[in-house]
Write a protein that holds these residues in place. Sequence first.
Motif, short mmCIF file in Angstrom:
data_model
loop_
_atom_site.label_atom_id
_atom_site.label_comp_id
_atom_site.label_asym_id
_atom_site.label_seq_id
_atom_site.Cartn_x
_atom_site.Cartn_y
_atom_site.Cartn_z
N SER A 1 0.81 -1.22 0.00
CA SER A 1 0.00 0.00 0.00
C SER A 1 0.84 1.27 0.00
CB SER A 1 -0.93 0.01 1.21
OG SER A 1 -0.18 0.08 2.42
N SER B 1 1.76 3.06 2.58
CA SER B 1 1.16 4.04 3.49
C SER B 1 2.22 4.93 4.15
CB SER B 1 0.33 3.33 4.57
OG SER B 1 1.13 2.41 5.30
N ARG C 1 0.69 6.84 -5.97
CA ARG C 1 0.95 5.43 -5.70
C ARG C 1 2.46 5.21 -5.56
NH1 ARG C 1 -3.12 3.26 -3.58
NH2 ARG C 1 -2.34 1.19 -4.11
#
Length: 352
Positions: free
Chosen positions: A17, A19, A26
């Motif tokens: 992900s 994060s 992305r």
Amino acid sequence: MSALGVDLAAIVLAAGSGSRMRSGLRKPLHPLAGAPMLAHVVDALGACRPDRIVVVLGPDDEIVAKEMQTRTAHLPLEVTEQPAPRGTGDAAACGLAALGDPAGDPEAGELLIVPGDAPLLRPATLRELVAHHLASGAACTLLTARVEAPSGYGRVVRGPEGSVRGIVEQADASPDELAIDEICTSVYVVRRSFCGPALRRIRPDNAAGEFYLTDIVQVLARMGHRVDSFTLSDATEAQGVNDQAQLAAARAEVRRRVIDGWLREGVSVVDPHTTHIDVTVRLAAGVVLRPGTILEGHTVVGADAVIGPYTRLVDCAVGAGAVVEMSQGTDAEVGPDERVGPFASLGPATAP
């Protein structure tokens, strides 16, 4: 057939992900010297010329898939999805499921597995790793590095005779294991016929509750198969990118490599610390780049031209012998021996 004379497929694990990047972009698309991070990894695979490259992405990574397919049309690349974040072992299984052999043997050859967030891997290193694996006859060969600060990396655990017994992630390591300075880079070459059975034996018995690809090493060793290692001579290549600080460090290293390459080609860079050159830029011998020069996109500079100081050119063409100083330009063309600047702003119709 790959560059090393064997059936070779590659799996790139890029489904995380991201994060920790704390960014709306992305993670695989964060740029380094004008190319997405994931593109640097995929391009490094080119030295091995794998028969197929499968990139494993997350379920919301359509934009990443489109970008990579556009940028890597020259490579046998395809993408597949890891539907749920169940760990790197599960991601590798998704990549393996997406592979098929055109000759009808789904387990023929070797697999090269690399992380999508390791943009500093050199093409020559991956080629040497595969060659070492083939020469050793091992079931699996992992790329390792010795570092002074191994925090955050899986440690390589060896037996009394020096053989690789397994990899332990930091969250699961004992104090003695945390003291180990040899780390796993998450790069592996695995005999394909062994990969599937080994992945099916991995269990999420760890602090994260995930299927760790690193466990494949211990599984194969316990099955009686030989696991070998190939140690990096330059541990910088092992640096992954998980946050903005690591991205900045990787960008600095890529910038240094790009400039070093052009210095060897006869380009003069007055101040490498303030000069930026994208990997897509093309320079002729004899070009002089003065301090504060930024060259981006598909900029092309002819022989003996002088750029800078404090000049930024994006997708520009500069003719041989021209001088562009203290100016900026986008999609502009400067003819041979012309002089531009200071304080010029160039566009498609503004070049002299």
